[in-house]
Design a protein around this motif. Structure first.
Motif, mmCIF file in Angstrom:
data_model
loop_
_atom_site.group_PDB
_atom_site.id
_atom_site.type_symbol
_atom_site.label_atom_id
_atom_site.label_comp_id
_atom_site.label_asym_id
_atom_site.label_seq_id
_atom_site.Cartn_x
_atom_site.Cartn_y
_atom_site.Cartn_z
ATOM 1 N N GLY A 32 34.251 -12.954 -6.671
ATOM 2 C CA GLY A 32 33.619 -12.735 -5.301
ATOM 3 C C GLY A 32 32.680 -13.867 -4.882
ATOM 4 N N GLN A 33 31.715 -14.119 -6.077
ATOM 5 C CA GLN A 33 30.843 -15.122 -5.653
ATOM 6 C C GLN A 33 31.376 -16.582 -5.347
ATOM 7 N N GLN A 82 33.278 -21.123 -2.096
ATOM 8 C CA GLN A 82 34.306 -21.939 -1.470
ATOM 9 C C GLN A 82 34.882 -21.903 0.088
ATOM 10 N N ASN A 83 34.682 -20.655 0.619
ATOM 11 C CA ASN A 83 34.874 -20.384 1.981
ATOM 12 C C ASN A 83 34.113 -20.126 2.981
ATOM 13 N N CYS A 84 32.782 -19.916 2.590
ATOM 14 C CA CYS A 84 32.013 -19.344 3.599
ATOM 15 C C CYS A 84 31.458 -20.542 4.684
ATOM 16 N N ILE A 85 31.337 -20.581 5.632
ATOM 17 C CA ILE A 85 31.118 -21.784 6.444
ATOM 18 C C ILE A 85 29.484 -21.839 6.674
ATOM 19 N N ARG A 86 28.863 -20.918 6.361
ATOM 20 C CA ARG A 86 27.231 -21.094 6.602
ATOM 21 C C ARG A 86 26.489 -21.930 5.387
ATOM 22 N N PRO A 87 25.459 -22.617 5.931
ATOM 23 C CA PRO A 87 24.907 -23.466 4.688
ATOM 24 C C PRO A 87 24.327 -22.233 3.946
ATOM 25 N N GLU A 88 24.472 -22.909 2.406
ATOM 26 C CA GLU A 88 23.915 -22.207 1.367
ATOM 27 C C GLU A 88 22.717 -21.406 1.482
ATOM 28 N N ASP A 147 23.087 -10.955 5.331
ATOM 29 C CA ASP A 147 23.970 -10.162 4.849
ATOM 30 C C ASP A 147 25.477 -10.364 5.551
ATOM 31 N N CYS A 148 26.464 -10.292 5.088
ATOM 32 C CA CYS A 148 27.954 -10.823 5.258
ATOM 33 C C CYS A 148 28.257 -9.702 6.575
ATOM 34 N N ASN A 149 27.505 -8.340 6.504
ATOM 35 C CA ASN A 149 27.990 -7.629 7.286
ATOM 36 C C ASN A 149 27.536 -7.806 8.667
ATOM 37 N N CYS A 150 26.425 -8.702 8.895
ATOM 38 C CA CYS A 150 25.772 -9.217 10.126
ATOM 39 C C CYS A 150 26.462 -10.413 10.560
ATOM 40 N N CYS A 151 27.249 -11.229 9.978
ATOM 41 C CA CYS A 151 27.992 -12.406 10.334
ATOM 42 C C CYS A 151 28.837 -12.255 11.412
ATOM 43 N N CYS A 170 31.357 -13.854 12.087
ATOM 44 C CA CYS A 170 32.972 -14.258 11.503
ATOM 45 C C CYS A 170 33.398 -13.492 10.850
ATOM 46 N N ARG A 171 32.800 -12.169 10.542
ATOM 47 C CA ARG A 171 33.012 -11.290 9.408
ATOM 48 C C ARG A 171 34.496 -11.110 9.517
ATOM 49 N N GLU A 172 35.178 -10.596 11.013
ATOM 50 C CA GLU A 172 36.233 -9.973 10.983
ATOM 51 C C GLU A 172 37.267 -11.055 10.579
ATOM 52 N N GLU A 173 37.323 -12.513 10.596
ATOM 53 C CA GLU A 173 38.143 -13.414 10.166
ATOM 54 C C GLU A 173 37.851 -14.044 8.972
ATOM 55 N N CYS A 174 36.812 -13.550 8.145
ATOM 56 C CA CYS A 174 36.458 -14.362 6.992
ATOM 57 C C CYS A 174 37.539 -14.061 6.032
ATOM 58 N N LEU A 175 38.013 -14.983 5.164
ATOM 59 C CA LEU A 175 38.971 -15.003 4.174
ATOM 60 C C LEU A 175 38.390 -13.980 3.100
ATOM 61 N N VAL A 176 37.277 -14.090 2.715
ATOM 62 C CA VAL A 176 36.576 -13.522 1.700
ATOM 63 C C VAL A 176 36.720 -11.824 2.047
ATOM 64 N N GLN A 177 36.236 -11.426 3.159
ATOM 65 C CA GLN A 177 36.152 -10.176 3.622
ATOM 66 C C GLN A 177 37.584 -9.508 3.654
ATOM 67 N N ARG A 178 38.508 -10.420 4.054
ATOM 68 C CA ARG A 178 39.827 -10.047 3.982
ATOM 69 C C ARG A 178 40.505 -9.610 2.653
ATOM 70 N N PHE A 179 40.240 -10.348 1.749
ATOM 71 C CA PHE A 179 40.461 -10.257 0.300
ATOM 72 C C PHE A 179 39.811 -8.904 -0.147
ATOM 73 N N LEU A 180 38.421 -8.948 -0.018
ATOM 74 C CA LEU A 180 37.660 -7.736 -0.754
ATOM 75 C C LEU A 180 37.971 -6.489 0.021
ATOM 76 N N TYR A 181 37.847 -6.404 1.271
ATOM 77 C CA TYR A 181 38.242 -5.246 2.129
ATOM 78 C C TYR A 181 39.317 -5.429 3.106
ATOM 79 N N THR A 182 40.735 -5.594 2.352
ATOM 80 C CA THR A 182 41.744 -5.652 3.321
ATOM 81 C C THR A 182 41.857 -4.431 4.419
ATOM 82 N N PRO A 183 41.866 -4.627 5.445
ATOM 83 C CA PRO A 183 42.110 -3.604 6.587
ATOM 84 C C PRO A 183 43.480 -2.593 6.184
#
Length: 325
Positions: free
Chosen positions: A42-43, A48-54, A61-65, A67-80
């Motif tokens: 996950g890390q 590799q995929n987050c568009i925000r500066p490190e 928190d990712c929940n506040c981003c 772009c969360r709905e379109e984030c590849l990482v979120q879609r993998f970890l919590y596929t709708p």
């Protein structure tokens, strides 16, 4: 109705990949590698995929981003889910599970260990995302000592290697990346049992976290096991988009419960450190074996499919794996 139509309700596609990792230098790896690999993958995905500066990524928190709905990482970890379950389904990780039952901690250069990743349903499309993260984790290192490893083999369920080295680098043979189904697996296991017989024994090979009468199960209860199996089956059908009524399924599966004649159990506590939340948490489950007075034939396909699905909480970290003997 549901028990008779098990072929339909277990028609859940999955791909199980078996990774062989070779250690690149003497190192100390975590005892609970499943959690470390799942967290590390996950890390790596976020890096590799987050568009925000490190520096921002560490503090937000990712929940506040936005772009969360379109984030590849979120879609993998919590596929709708395709169908919203009848209960709260916030952040269900139904698309995958990790397994590693190597508990050694000291490794020498050249040693190997195995781990496994199962991708269910539509999460199979994230193969490249997963592989990129696994290779990056090997280069970055696992655990506090950052033990580096190299993936030397990736087998499918038929023991075919899907990874080859070519003059152009590593290639993945997509023609060997084909799905099995839980129904097909259950049918295969039923043929094995018909040929070799069955003791009516369930061995819980990893920590299994189930609730019984609103408390974490301290000894095996068949009602809790079958209820968890029904719930897991229902969720996978919601994930795939197949209509199913959980109450009706539960009623059918609990209508003819076998009795536990004898059991051996042990409570296991697993500490997991979340690098994302920068906190340590304690996960608890039960391991052991139970001997049943019988195995009701209508329940058998679902019990066998549960060998792949796992049951209970924290299945994405390898909890809830059992086998029927």
């Amino acid at each position: 109705m549901y028990l008779e139509s098990w072929n339909k309700y277990l028609n859940i596609p999955y791909v199980k990949l078996h990774f062989t990792a070779r250690i690149l230098e003497d190192c100390h790896l975590p005892k609970n590698k499943t959690s470390a690999i799942r967290g590390g993958v996950g890390q790596m995905m976020i890096r590799q995929n987050c568009i925000r500066p490190e520096e921002i990524r560490k503090d937000e928190d990712c929940n506040c981003c936005s772009c969360r709905e379109e984030c590849l990482v979120q879609r993998f970890l919590y596929t709708p889910m395709t169908i919203l379950p009848s209960f709260s389904a916030d952040k269900l990780s139904m698309g995958y599970l990790f397994e590693c039952e190597n508990y050694y901690e000291r490794f020498r250069e050249g040693d190997t260990f195995l781990f496994h990743v199962t991708l269910f349903g539509k999460s199979r499309v994230y193969l490249n995302l997963l592989l990129q993260a696994v290779f990056a984790l090997g280069a970055n290192g696992l655990g506090k000592e950052k033990g580096r490893f190299q993936i030397v083999e990736i087998l499918n369920s038929r023991k075919e290697n899907i990874m080859v080295n070519s003059p152009y680098g590593i290639q993945i043979l997509k023609e060997r990346y084909y799905p099995e189904t839980l129904a097909g697996y259950a049918a295969f296991r039923m043929k094995q049992i018909a040929m070799n017989g069955c003791e009516g024994r369930l061995k819980f090979q990893t920590e299994t976290a189930l609730k019984y009468q609103k408390e974490l199960m301290r000894e095996f209860q068949m009602e809790a096991i079958i209820s968890a199996l029904a719930r897991r089956t229902y969720l996978f059908n919601c994930f795939e988009g197949t209509e199913m009524n959980l109450d009706d399924l539960m009623e059918e599966m609990l209508s003819d419960l076998p009795e536990i004649r004898f059991q051996q159990e042990e409570i296991i506590q697993v500490r997991r450190f979340s690098s994302r939340q920068m906190s340590s948490m304690r996960l608890e489950g039960i391991k052991g074996e139970i001997w049943l007075d019988r195995l009701p034939e209508p329940l058998l396909p679902y019990l066998l499919a549960g060998e792949i699905m796992h049951i209970g909480k924290n299945t994405s970290f390898g909890f809830g794996r059992y086998r029927v003997f």
